[in-house]
Design a protein around this motif. Structure first.
Motif, PDB file in Angstrom:
ATOM      1  N   PRO A 104      -9.060   0.009   0.658  1.00 26.12           N
ATOM      2  CA  PRO A 104      -8.783   0.715  -0.604  1.00 26.12           C
ATOM      3  C   PRO A 104      -8.551   2.210  -0.402  1.00 26.12           C
ATOM      4  N   TYR A 105      -7.562   2.724  -1.097  1.00 24.70           N
ATOM      5  CA  TYR A 105      -7.226   4.154  -1.043  1.00 24.70           C
ATOM      6  C   TYR A 105      -8.294   4.940  -1.787  1.00 24.70           C
ATOM      7  N   PRO A 143     -13.662   0.981   3.668  1.00 23.25           N
ATOM      8  CA  PRO A 143     -13.740  -0.036   4.724  1.00 23.25           C
ATOM      9  C   PRO A 143     -12.840  -1.223   4.416  1.00 23.25           C
ATOM     10  N   GLY A 144     -12.264  -1.800   5.459  1.00 25.73           N
ATOM     11  CA  GLY A 144     -11.363  -2.936   5.300  1.00 25.73           C
ATOM     12  C   GLY A 144     -12.110  -4.190   4.881  1.00 25.73           C
ATOM     13  N   VAL A 145     -11.498  -4.938   3.968  1.00 31.26           N
ATOM     14  CA  VAL A 145     -12.059  -6.193   3.488  1.00 31.26           C
ATOM     15  C   VAL A 145     -11.000  -7.271   3.666  1.00 31.26           C
ATOM     16  N   GLU A 189     -10.115  -5.017  -5.397  1.00 33.39           N
ATOM     17  CA  GLU A 189     -10.216  -3.552  -5.397  1.00 33.39           C
ATOM     18  C   GLU A 189      -9.117  -3.018  -4.480  1.00 33.39           C
ATOM     19  N   CYS A 190      -7.961  -2.686  -5.084  1.00 35.13           N
ATOM     20  CA  CYS A 190      -6.795  -2.254  -4.314  1.00 35.13           C
ATOM     21  C   CYS A 190      -5.949  -1.313  -5.156  1.00 35.13           C
ATOM     22  N   PRO A 191      -6.360  -0.036  -5.287  1.00 35.15           N
ATOM     23  CA  PRO A 191      -5.540   0.900  -6.062  1.00 35.15           C
ATOM     24  C   PRO A 191      -4.224   1.198  -5.333  1.00 35.15           C
ATOM     25  N   PRO A 192      -3.183   1.617  -6.069  1.00 36.35           N
ATOM     26  CA  PRO A 192      -1.941   2.002  -5.399  1.00 36.35           C
ATOM     27  C   PRO A 192      -2.219   3.043  -4.313  1.00 36.35           C
ATOM     28  N   GLY A 193      -1.560   2.876  -3.184  1.00 36.84           N
ATOM     29  CA  GLY A 193      -1.799   3.750  -2.038  1.00 36.84           C
ATOM     30  C   GLY A 193      -2.701   3.116  -1.000  1.00 36.84           C
TER      31      GLY A 193
END
Length: 105
Positions: A17-18, A30-32, A66-70
């Motif tokens: 997530p940005y 952190p990567g999920v 949970e992944c906002p633009p960017g």
């Protein structure tokens, strides 16, 4: 509300997530790893800032991602991509599954 069936989500995608842009550059959480369905077709989308952009892949996941633009996504083929647009699809009362759609550039 029904979610997109898990058996349709055949790929694995890593989503970072940005968090924002700082003095040290772009910051990511952190990567999920999430289950997803990835469509590698190119298409034209309108990015969050209003400009037209070419999406190189579309990722469908369960709702609530949970992944906002960017955000940074690592696709199943190893490519790293950026989330251009994120859309939560719901249809309360209708017999269609809810999902999150991410257009990657």
């Amino acid at each position: 509300m029904r979610k997109v069936p898990a058996f349709l989500l055949r790929h694995r995608v890593v989503v970072e997530p940005y968090l924002g842009d700082t003095a040290y550059g772009l910051q990511y959480g952190p990567g999920v790893e999430v289950r997803a369905l990835v469509d590698p077709a190119r298409r034209l989308v309108r990015a969050a800032d209003g400009r037209q952009a070419t999406a190189t892949a579309t990722v469908i996941t369960a709702p609530g991602l949970e992944c906002p633009p960017g955000s940074r996504l690592t696709l199943p083929d190893g490519r790293t991509s950026t989330a251009l647009t994120v859309a939560e699809h719901t249809a309360p009362g209708l017999p269609v599954p809810a999902c999150t759609e991410v257009s990657c550039g």
